[in-house]
Design an enzyme around this catalytic site. Structure first.
Site, mmCIF file in Angstrom:
data_model
loop_
_atom_site.group_PDB
_atom_site.id
_atom_site.type_symbol
_atom_site.label_atom_id
_atom_site.label_comp_id
_atom_site.label_asym_id
_atom_site.label_seq_id
_atom_site.Cartn_x
_atom_site.Cartn_y
_atom_site.Cartn_z
ATOM 1 N N ASN A 104 -8.577 0.790 8.725
ATOM 2 C CA ASN A 104 -9.900 0.747 9.344
ATOM 3 C C ASN A 104 -9.876 0.465 10.840
ATOM 4 O O ASN A 104 -10.905 0.572 11.499
ATOM 5 C CB ASN A 104 -10.785 -0.268 8.626
ATOM 6 C CG ASN A 104 -11.093 0.169 7.207
ATOM 7 O OD1 ASN A 104 -10.920 1.319 6.840
ATOM 8 N ND2 ASN A 104 -11.547 -0.769 6.398
ATOM 9 N N TYR A 136 0.805 -1.215 0.000
ATOM 10 C CA TYR A 136 0.000 0.000 0.000
ATOM 11 C C TYR A 136 0.845 1.275 0.000
ATOM 12 O O TYR A 136 0.302 2.368 0.063
ATOM 13 C CB TYR A 136 -0.929 0.025 1.221
ATOM 14 C CG TYR A 136 -1.934 -1.093 1.232
ATOM 15 C CD1 TYR A 136 -2.903 -1.197 0.247
ATOM 16 C CD2 TYR A 136 -1.913 -2.060 2.230
ATOM 17 C CE1 TYR A 136 -3.828 -2.231 0.254
ATOM 18 C CE2 TYR A 136 -2.835 -3.093 2.246
ATOM 19 C CZ TYR A 136 -3.788 -3.172 1.259
ATOM 20 O OH TYR A 136 -4.698 -4.186 1.267
ATOM 21 N N HIS A 183 -4.623 5.898 -0.128
ATOM 22 C CA HIS A 183 -5.040 5.724 1.259
ATOM 23 C C HIS A 183 -3.899 5.967 2.257
ATOM 24 O O HIS A 183 -4.148 6.129 3.438
ATOM 25 C CB HIS A 183 -5.609 4.313 1.451
ATOM 26 C CG HIS A 183 -6.931 4.255 2.137
ATOM 27 N ND1 HIS A 183 -7.734 5.358 2.361
ATOM 28 C CD2 HIS A 183 -7.609 3.208 2.661
ATOM 29 C CE1 HIS A 183 -8.839 4.982 2.977
ATOM 30 N NE2 HIS A 183 -8.788 3.689 3.179
#
Length: 188
Positions: A75, A14, A19
């Site tokens: 999250n 990532y 994000h």
């Protein structure tokens, strides 16, 4: 003391995704603090008990700013933030994060205002039990209006080279503006 957190996803895959903009921004914030005269340690170091990479910025000899990158999933970032809150008991909190409601190249610094749907931010709010903190919302949306990719897929896509440079420049401007808010006025 101020806690400045940049949220993102810890996995290497990532690294250059939209994000993870919060991670980039908090790294740039560390450099901005050093430029303004804060002394900083040797960079971010993993603190297992905080589920985070932590860096410290001192004014003279007093620790004034704790910089944090969660090492959880986006999250569940709230757990890492809550642990840092419990340890450091900050007077102020700033959260850097990506924002699909804002176009790439733009940002907003606001207190108590969140994007419409950002699960990482929601989790931080839930764990802290408040929405009353500063947000530096870094815009990441450069989708084609005619072929809009759903947000949950788009945020995990990597920036292309041009977009990445725009995002970095936006983070620099956002950190510079943050330095001139009431949060840092007693030092600058």
């Amino acid at each position: 003391m101020i806690l400045v957190t940049g949220i993102g996803n810890e996995e290497r895959k990532y690294y250059r995704t939209r994000h993870n903009t919060g991670y980039f921004a908090v790294s740039i914030m560390r450099e901005a603090l050093r430029y303004e005269g804060f002394m900083s340690d040797n960079g971010f170091r993993y603190k297992k008990n905080l589920l985070s990479d932590i860096a410290v910025a001192k004014w003279q000899t007093i620790t004034e700013v704790i910089l944090q990158k969660n090492k959880t999933s986006m999250n569940t970032a709230g757990e890492a933030v809550k642990r840092a809150f419990d340890k450091y008991n900050p007077e102020e909190f700033v959260l850097f994060h990506d924002d699909l409601d804002i176009k790439l190249g733009d940002f907003k610094i606001q207190k108590g205002k969140s994007p419409k749907c950002h699960n990482g931010v929601k989790n931080v709010e839930e764990k802290l039990g408040t929405k009353d903190f500063w947000r530096v919302r870094i815009g990441i949306d450069s989708r084609d209006e005619d072929n809009k990719i759903p947000g949950e897929k788009y945020v995990l896509k990597k920036f292309n080279k041009e977009e990445f440079e725009i995002m970095k420049g936006t983070c620099v401007r956002a950190c510079d503006d943050l330095m001139f808010t009431e949060l840092f006025e007693k030092w600058l």
